[in-house]
Scaffold this motif. Sequence first.
Motif, mmCIF file in Angstrom:
data_model
loop_
_atom_site.group_PDB
_atom_site.id
_atom_site.type_symbol
_atom_site.label_atom_id
_atom_site.label_comp_id
_atom_site.label_asym_id
_atom_site.label_seq_id
_atom_site.Cartn_x
_atom_site.Cartn_y
_atom_site.Cartn_z
ATOM 1 N N UNK A 1 0.823 -1.205 0.000
ATOM 2 C CA UNK A 1 0.000 0.000 0.000
ATOM 3 C C UNK A 1 0.859 1.257 0.000
ATOM 4 N N UNK A 2 1.940 1.231 0.783
ATOM 5 C CA UNK A 2 2.851 2.376 0.827
ATOM 6 C C UNK A 2 3.507 2.594 -0.528
ATOM 7 N N UNK A 3 3.918 1.505 -1.178
ATOM 8 C CA UNK A 3 4.556 1.618 -2.494
ATOM 9 C C UNK A 3 3.598 2.216 -3.520
ATOM 10 N N UNK A 4 2.328 1.794 -3.458
ATOM 11 C CA UNK A 4 1.331 2.327 -4.402
ATOM 12 C C UNK A 4 1.094 3.814 -4.161
ATOM 13 N N UNK A 5 1.029 4.212 -2.898
ATOM 14 C CA UNK A 5 0.840 5.632 -2.589
ATOM 15 C C UNK A 5 2.034 6.449 -3.058
#
Length: 267
Positions: free
Chosen positions: A218-222
């Motif tokens: 999720x952090x990578x996508x954000x």
Amino acid sequence: MNESNSLFSQAKKLCVRAWFVGARIDARELERGETLSVSPLTIRAGERGYAFLFRFGVAVFVELNVVEEANFVKQLEPFIQGKMTDPETEETDIKIAPELSERVDMEGTLILHQATLERLQVVANVLAKSVVLAHYENRVAGVFDRIERFAEHLRSNSSPARPNDLLREIGDVLLIQARTVGRVEVTEKPEITWDEPELDRLYERLAVEYELRERDLALSRKLELISTTAETYLELLQNRQSIRVEWYIVSLIVIEIVLILYELFVQ
């Protein structure tokens, strides 16, 4: 691995707390002292506790009180690069219960069969990664707010953000990616689990419980969305500036033509 070698043979409950103290801990000098392990660096701390130090800037303490933790972090400052002014912390309780399965119960307490060095290293590894993720999740939330304001400016055709602001956002994104992927290696298993199936299973349970992989994804996508948005907005700003420069050039040409014509007619 000697499973009977418990660091807290008489204890039934332990307190574990992780501090994200800085961008990096240079532990080479500390390794020269009395150590139990070097991966992660494990040393005695406080009156009866232990400290697990990770090079990516996290110190995990077992059975230290608040004063002992603060004093240890103070002594650690010369070895910290990029010291956090307000360190992120995360804690959990450990219950020693050989008769129960190793897991996190409904109250959030971690159940372990024994408080061996190896098991505590696994716990420290998971908690260290979790506190780093928590720090950058909060940081990314702030960046999202600023990116949203950029988008509002674009939609309303109001004064846009300065290019330097956008470059700073892109730089922040690249820095977070470098630290979480290059240093922390959130999705990678610690070396201690490679040849120990029991420790590997424990790590997997904790990784699932703390949602390490899901949070990292999720952090990578954000971060990717922030980077794409900032780059797109920066490109639009540059296009606007290019158009403005072109109009300046056209205006100068028109003025020059008018002056030439004026001189011709006046003469």
